[in-house]
Design a protein around this motif. Structure first.
Motif, PDB file in Angstrom:
ATOM      1  N   LEU A 271      33.743  25.225  19.566  1.00  0.00           N
ATOM      2  CA  LEU A 271      33.487  23.808  20.040  1.00  0.00           C
ATOM      3  C   LEU A 271      32.418  24.178  21.288  1.00  0.00           C
ATOM      4  O   LEU A 271      32.719  24.654  22.376  1.00  0.00           O
ATOM      5  N   GLU A 272      31.383  23.353  21.212  1.00  0.00           N
ATOM      6  CA  GLU A 272      30.309  23.365  22.278  1.00  0.00           C
ATOM      7  C   GLU A 272      30.513  21.989  22.949  1.00  0.00           C
ATOM      8  O   GLU A 272      30.292  21.014  22.370  1.00  0.00           O
ATOM      9  N   LEU A 273      30.456  21.865  24.386  1.00  0.00           N
ATOM     10  CA  LEU A 273      30.662  20.460  24.820  1.00  0.00           C
ATOM     11  C   LEU A 273      29.500  20.657  26.139  1.00  0.00           C
ATOM     12  O   LEU A 273      29.459  21.497  26.902  1.00  0.00           O
ATOM     13  N   PHE A 303      36.484  28.544  31.490  1.00  0.00           N
ATOM     14  CA  PHE A 303      35.504  28.804  30.484  1.00  0.00           C
ATOM     15  C   PHE A 303      34.267  28.845  31.267  1.00  0.00           C
ATOM     16  O   PHE A 303      33.757  28.349  32.083  1.00  0.00           O
ATOM     17  N   THR A 304      33.329  30.027  30.741  1.00  0.00           N
ATOM     18  CA  THR A 304      32.186  30.274  31.238  1.00  0.00           C
ATOM     19  C   THR A 304      31.193  29.099  30.784  1.00  0.00           C
ATOM     20  O   THR A 304      31.155  28.832  29.714  1.00  0.00           O
ATOM     21  N   LEU A 305      30.155  28.976  31.923  1.00  0.00           N
ATOM     22  CA  LEU A 305      29.084  27.865  31.495  1.00  0.00           C
ATOM     23  C   LEU A 305      28.272  28.681  30.737  1.00  0.00           C
ATOM     24  O   LEU A 305      27.707  29.849  31.118  1.00  0.00           O
ATOM     25  N   THR A 306      27.526  28.148  29.792  1.00  0.00           N
ATOM     26  CA  THR A 306      26.692  28.662  28.815  1.00  0.00           C
ATOM     27  C   THR A 306      25.216  27.834  28.965  1.00  0.00           C
ATOM     28  O   THR A 306      24.364  28.397  28.285  1.00  0.00           O
ATOM     29  N   PHE A 314      25.417  20.521  32.088  1.00  0.00           N
ATOM     30  CA  PHE A 314      26.171  22.105  31.954  1.00  0.00           C
ATOM     31  C   PHE A 314      27.093  22.110  30.809  1.00  0.00           C
ATOM     32  O   PHE A 314      27.635  20.933  30.158  1.00  0.00           O
ATOM     33  N   SER A 315      27.053  23.110  30.023  1.00  0.00           N
ATOM     34  CA  SER A 315      27.842  23.061  28.799  1.00  0.00           C
ATOM     35  C   SER A 315      28.835  24.329  28.845  1.00  0.00           C
ATOM     36  O   SER A 315      28.800  25.548  29.511  1.00  0.00           O
ATOM     37  N   ILE A 316      29.611  24.319  27.729  1.00  0.00           N
ATOM     38  CA  ILE A 316      30.815  25.310  27.613  1.00  0.00           C
ATOM     39  C   ILE A 316      30.903  25.630  26.309  1.00  0.00           C
ATOM     40  O   ILE A 316      30.626  24.505  25.451  1.00  0.00           O
ATOM     41  N   HIS A 317      31.445  26.742  25.616  1.00  0.00           N
ATOM     42  CA  HIS A 317      31.744  26.965  24.199  1.00  0.00           C
ATOM     43  C   HIS A 317      33.064  27.445  24.242  1.00  0.00           C
ATOM     44  O   HIS A 317      33.528  28.367  24.900  1.00  0.00           O
ATOM     45  N   ILE A 318      33.747  26.766  23.328  1.00  0.00           N
ATOM     46  CA  ILE A 318      35.331  26.882  23.535  1.00  0.00           C
ATOM     47  C   ILE A 318      35.787  27.625  22.091  1.00  0.00           C
ATOM     48  O   ILE A 318      35.571  26.924  21.040  1.00  0.00           O
ATOM     49  N   ARG A 319      36.391  28.598  21.858  1.00  0.00           N
ATOM     50  CA  ARG A 319      36.854  29.194  20.799  1.00  0.00           C
ATOM     51  C   ARG A 319      38.228  28.889  20.470  1.00  0.00           C
ATOM     52  O   ARG A 319      39.014  29.103  21.524  1.00  0.00           O
TER      53      ARG A 319
END
Length: 527
Positions: A271-273, A303-306, A314-319
């Motif tokens: 998931l990308e937010l 979560f690392t900022l992507t 700003f965005s994060i990717h959540i697995r």
């Protein structure tokens, strides 16, 4: 002085180690407080120091574990010492031989007579267990020991990865541990002779004539004892104040409104937010803590900022990697439900912030561990767009290792844009990236072999062909060392420990003994 140290060497050693442990606790709390502000002040202070000294900031978790091991060691020593003490107390109380120990043990517990007891075991029928669970020192000691055991056993890597909630909640038992430590000495079980009694009955002189304490002609009287005031609160006061300041700061930042501007579902349940928050400022490679109150009020996950600092969000990717992340992804997949509220704390500093301080950078990501390097690659793209001439980095080697082919699609567009940008600017050699697929079968390999002559890769659609298997790190480091014989190379990893060990060994092996030649510096992301 020398004779005193020689006669009391164990006490001196114990005191030195104990003081050192408390210094560790203070520094540990300081590093945790600094982490809340991205190591801003400390990084500024150490900015003029050597790279090796600055890198120690990124070992704060290792230092935290070292402090934990030291606490466990000294707790064991403390408990064993008390077991010996209580054994002596019990034997002294049971003794009827009129020895000095038996006489001191018989001193009154009656407050009307001055409550000058020395032995906490009040009578021959009193057991050690009774004293342990009825005295302040004993009860708090049991509580602290249980809390410490639960914190240590639940902090293993297996528990953190598989049952994060167990680790999260049990680790907060430190509150009871600190409270117990502060009041552990309130009961006055550690006692000393009163100053008035010392003047009347000097220990060295009167200990030899204890049979004559009750004689009127004797110059020695029965000694009187009193509980020593608690001292531990002095050692934990500064770390507790630092921790409270950090919690207040983090609570204030987490309460600021977060607006979710875009939600993207990628393959392999990622998931990308994309979000906005007033006053949010970041650097490449940093991370944030995320909380979703509808799932859990207390759980915060890193979560690392992507995204890049140049972007207006700003965005994060959540697995999906546990109950919390699966519930979060499921909540955002529901089309007719309102978007869950998200709280954000951060950003926090990591080793990847220093990537642009190196002439040559080697970025290694394993699976979702590619996220900090996505931020770096995006920032590079923006720097080339703006013709940033202050960029110190001249070459980047990027390695991405994945089990599934679908994972490469997470940042496929980013790599495609970088390929095009490098070609247009005539800097094709600036970025050398390699993609490695570890979870493959004969069908995938056969299909890739049949289409090898095509301009783009059959797996990713990029010009760079996908390699099957794992990188041969000795060959890769040898090539980099040969290509950059006088450069400082920063190696950055976001991945498992086994990979970290291999890369660390290669950094040592291929760094030249001559400081004027190629030097590899290893950096690993720690959360």
């Amino acid at each position: 002085m020398g004779n005193w140290v020689g006669n009391h060497w164990f006490s001196v050693l114990f005191l030195v180690v104990w003081l050192g442990l408390n210094v560790f606790l203070f520094v540990d709390a300081f590093l945790k407080y600094e982490k809340a502000d991205k190591y801003y002040y400390t990084r500024k202070i150490l900015g003029f120091c050597s790279r090796t000294l600055r890198k120690q900031l990124d070992h704060n978790l290792t230092f935290h574990k070292l402090v934990a091991y030291m606490i466990c060691l000294h707790t064991a020593i403390h408990i064993i010492a008390h077991l010996f003490n209580f054994d002596c107390y019990s034997r002294s109380r049971q003794a009827t031989d009129g020895s000095l120990a038996s006489i001191l043990s018989s001193l009154s517990h009656d407050e009307k007579k001055g409550d000058s007891w020395l032995n906490p075991i009040q009578s021959r029928n009193t057991t050690v267990e009774y004293v342990t669970f009825t005295s302040i020192a004993g009860l708090t000691g049991v509580i602290m020991t249980i809390a410490l055991i639960l914190m240590v056993t639940s902090a293993t890597e297996f528990i953190q990865r598989s049952y994060f909630e167990v680790f999260w909640y049990t680790h907060h038992l430190f509150i009871f541990y600190i409270l117990g430590l502060g009041i552990h000495g309130v009961g006055g079980i550690v006692r000393g002779q009163t100053e008035k009694s010392m003047n009347e009955s000097h220990p060295r002189k009167c200990a030899e004539s204890f049979e004559m304490w009750d004689d009127r002609d004797s110059h020695c009287r029965r000694p009187k004892f009193e509980g020593q005031p608690p001292e531990s609160w002095k050692w934990i006061l500064a770390p507790v104040i630092l921790y409270i300041c950090e919690r207040i700061l983090r609570f204030y930042r987490s309460q600021q409104k977060v607006v979710i501007t875009k939600v993207v579902m990628h393959p392999s349940k990622v998931l990308e937010l994309q979000m906005n928050k007033r006053g949010f400022s970041m650097e490449v490679g940093q991370y944030i803590f995320v909380n979703c109150p509808s799932i859990s009020l207390l759980e915060w996950h890193p979560f690392t900022l992507t995204s890049a600092p140049e972007e207006d969000f700003f965005s994060i990717h959540i697995r999906a990697a546990g109950d919390w992340t699966e519930n979060l992804i499921r909540a955002f997949e529901q089309q007719y439900s309102p978007i869950p509220r998200i709280e954000v704390d951060g950003p926090f500093g990591t080793a990847s912030e220093d990537v642009f301080q190196y002439e040559v950078a080697v970025l290694v990501g394993a699976g979702i561990g590619v996220t900090p390097f996505a931020s770096i690659l995006k920032s590079i793209w923006y720097k080339f767009q703006c013709a940033d001439h202050n960029l110190k980095t001249k070459k980047i080697y990027f390695y991405w290792i994945c089990r599934e082919t679908g994972a490469f699609s997470w940042f496929n567009n980013l790599l495609t844009s970088l390929e095009q940008e490098m070609e247009e600017l005539g800097k094709v050699g600036f970025l050398n990236y390699r993609l490695f697929l570890t979870g493959w079968d004969s069908n995938i390999v056969g299909h890739a072999a049949l289409n090898f002559d095509k301009a783009t890769d059959i797996v990713t659609g990029l010009k760079q062909k996908t390699s099957f298997g794992r990188p041969m790190w000795d060959n890769e480091f040898s090539t980099i060392a040969t290509s950059h014989p006088k450069s400082v190379v920063g190696v950055f990893l976001c991945g498992p420990r086994t990979l970290a060990k291999s890369l660390r060994k290669c950094c040592h092996r291929y760094s030249s003994l001559d400081p004027r030649k190629v030097q590899f510096y290893f950096n690993k992301e720690n959360f």
